[in-house]
Design an enzyme around this catalytic site. Structure first.
Site, mmCIF file in Angstrom:
data_model
loop_
_atom_site.group_PDB
_atom_site.id
_atom_site.type_symbol
_atom_site.label_atom_id
_atom_site.label_comp_id
_atom_site.label_asym_id
_atom_site.label_seq_id
_atom_site.Cartn_x
_atom_site.Cartn_y
_atom_site.Cartn_z
ATOM 1 N N GLU A 172 -36.930 -28.086 -5.630
ATOM 2 C CA GLU A 172 -37.884 -28.816 -6.219
ATOM 3 C C GLU A 172 -37.651 -30.482 -6.250
ATOM 4 O O GLU A 172 -37.863 -31.192 -7.337
ATOM 5 C CB GLU A 172 -37.759 -28.728 -7.809
ATOM 6 C CG GLU A 172 -37.872 -27.197 -8.077
ATOM 7 C CD GLU A 172 -37.693 -26.703 -9.529
ATOM 8 O OE1 GLU A 172 -37.597 -27.529 -10.223
ATOM 9 O OE2 GLU A 172 -38.126 -25.585 -9.773
ATOM 10 N N GLU A 278 -39.157 -16.705 -5.968
ATOM 11 C CA GLU A 278 -38.938 -16.613 -7.433
ATOM 12 C C GLU A 278 -40.031 -15.500 -8.039
ATOM 13 O O GLU A 278 -40.757 -16.168 -9.105
ATOM 14 C CB GLU A 278 -38.709 -17.775 -8.116
ATOM 15 C CG GLU A 278 -37.419 -18.524 -7.301
ATOM 16 C CD GLU A 278 -36.986 -19.804 -8.160
ATOM 17 O OE1 GLU A 278 -37.583 -20.170 -9.147
ATOM 18 O OE2 GLU A 278 -36.272 -20.649 -7.665
HETATM 19 C C1 XIL Z 1 -34.059 -20.617 -14.369
HETATM 20 C C2 XIL Z 1 -33.100 -19.476 -14.829
HETATM 21 O O1 XIL Z 1 -33.865 -18.343 -14.664
HETATM 22 C C3 XIL Z 1 -32.994 -19.745 -16.418
HETATM 23 O O2 XIL Z 1 -32.117 -18.590 -16.830
HETATM 24 C C4 XIL Z 1 -32.409 -21.126 -16.566
HETATM 25 O O3 XIL Z 1 -31.997 -21.283 -17.946
HETATM 26 C C5 XIL Z 1 -33.253 -22.089 -15.944
HETATM 27 O O4 XIL Z 1 -33.257 -22.087 -14.620
HETATM 28 N N1 XIL Z 1 -36.870 -22.519 -10.588
HETATM 29 C C6 XIL Z 1 -35.674 -22.418 -10.109
HETATM 30 C C7 XIL Z 1 -34.652 -21.572 -11.117
HETATM 31 O O5 XIL Z 1 -35.201 -22.814 -9.015
HETATM 32 O O6 XIL Z 1 -33.290 -21.991 -10.448
HETATM 33 C C8 XIL Z 1 -35.160 -21.280 -12.171
HETATM 34 O O7 XIL Z 1 -34.207 -20.455 -12.902
HETATM 35 C C9 XIL Z 1 -36.493 -21.181 -12.457
HETATM 36 C C10 XIL Z 1 -37.364 -22.239 -11.950
#
Ligand code: XIL
Length: 368
Positions: A172, A278
């Site tokens: 990101e 994701e």
């Molecule tokens: C999220 C997790 O799922 C949560 O449990 C945590 O509180 C915050 O992070 N993008 C990403 C992930 O790259 O690492 C994130 O994961 C969601 C958004």
């Protein structure tokens, strides 16, 4: 007619420009000997979806749930081939103070993957969230920040060398308008932190596949083009970058299938491995206004959204299909519930750990 399914290794460009890829070899030698249609057994109801997919199907795993919840663990073992740690590889967990690395939780997840023959996807080395407070407030100068970045990346990557297939090296780093995000890394190391991060990771484990990972790449062409051209530039300067992770936090309204198709084509044309890294399919337009009640209609719509994404993914050359990872095992565990404060249902398995229409619809793609 059934599509052809064969699990192939993603293509890896080696230093001398040759391509190591089983399927390319197959194409050259004798195609029909190397690809096979699904045996009917793969399509039986009892056979998990991931066995029907010609790429690794994955999930993120929350170690705590894996420890205490038998239903969660059973699905993790049976239904997914690739594992991304949801929390335990992040800097706040693994590097809680400057001179302390704590690999306890991460090692437990690594052992689970080894025992169950799962591919492990390292997530994530450089991000502006889930940082320990000592990094957020680190008072060092540019040189000390660079040393911190290097030490973190190389200690973590070396620890897991040979155990992780790949890393999300930088997560990101771009704004929606295509500019670089103003993070602690950007401010303190400078814009070259991305290049440095990839170089440090490659030094520590030359065999690992290295990914850049971000959100909205499927629906924001400006951001996507900026990311691709930035990474192309680094590649031209000899930086090893193997793939792009499109997070795909989508919903049943957006993106349009044509947007997904366009995004995948662009990443393919630039020659990167593609990880849908994701995936979750929310039932809400973002941001959610109020709690909805789940209905068959919404679940069916979710099923066609997911199936359309998978169909577009299947059109990529096998050599670029690194895999599709859902961001969670089952609905009770989605991060979206706490993120938006309403209960969502974005994953393959429901609140009772049963397969949803989305699961069945994805299986049908290759089995009907
Ligand atoms: C999220 C997790 O799922 C949560 O449990 C945590 O509180 C915050 O992070 N993008 C990403 C992930 O790259 O690492 C994130 O994961 C969601 C958004």
């Amino acid at each position: 007619m059934r599509n052809k399914a064969v699990k192939t290794e993603p293509t890896v460009r080696s230093g001398n420009g040759t391509i190591r890829s089983f399927s390319v070899l197959c194409a050259v030698v004798f195609t029909t000997a190397c690809v096979k249609n699904h045996a009917p057994s793969v399509c039986e109801d009892a056979v998990p979806l991931h066995k029907a997919m010609p790429f690794p199907l994955g999930t993120c795993i929350d170690l705590r749930s894996l420890r205490i919840n038998q239903q969660y663990r059973a699905l993790a073992e049976d239904e997914f081939e690739s594992i991304t740690p949801e929390l335990v590889f992040k800097a706040d967990r693994i590097h809680p103070s400057q001179f302390l690395y704590d690999f306890t939780g991460a090692d437990e997840l690594v052992a689970f993957c080894a025992e169950n023959n799962k591919r492990l996807h390292g997530h994530t080395l450089v991000w502006h969230e889930q940082l320990p407070s000592w990094i957020q407030t680190f008072p060092g100068n540019a040189g000390e920040w660079e040393a911190l970045l290097r030490d973190h990346i190389q200690t973590v990557v070396s620890h897991f060398k040979g155990k992780t297939k790949a890393w999300d090296v930088v997560n990101e780093a771009f704004n929606d308008d295509g500019t670089l995000r103003n993070t602690v890394w950007f401010r303190n190391v400078g814009p070259a932190y991305i290049e440095k991060a990839f170089r440090y990771a490659a030094e520590a484990d030359p065999e690992a596949l290295l990914f850049y990972n971000d959100y909205s790449l499927e629906l924001n062409p400006k951001k996507r083009k900026a990311v691709i051209s930035f990474l192309n530039n680094l590649r031209m300067r000899g930086v090893k970058i193997d793939g792009i992770g499109l997070q795909m936090h989508v919903n049943i309204y957006f993106p349009e299938p044509s947007q997904v198709a366009e995004a995948l084509k662009e990443v393919q044309a630039a020659g990167y491995l593609v990880h849908l890294s994701e995936l979750d399919v929310s039932l809400y337009l973002k941001p959610p206004l109020s709690q909805i009640s789940v209905s068959q209609h919404l679940l069916n719509r979710q099923a066609s959204t997911a199936a359309s994404i998978i169909r577009h993914y299947l059109e990529l050359p096998d050599t670029l299909k690194y895999g599709v990872t859902f961001w969670g095992v089952a609905d009770p565990h989605t991060w979206l519930n706490s993120r938006y404060g309403v209960k969502d249902y974005p994953l393959l398995f429901d609140d009772h750990y049963q397969a949803k229409p989305m699961y069945m619809e994805c299986k049908k793609i290759l089995c009907e």
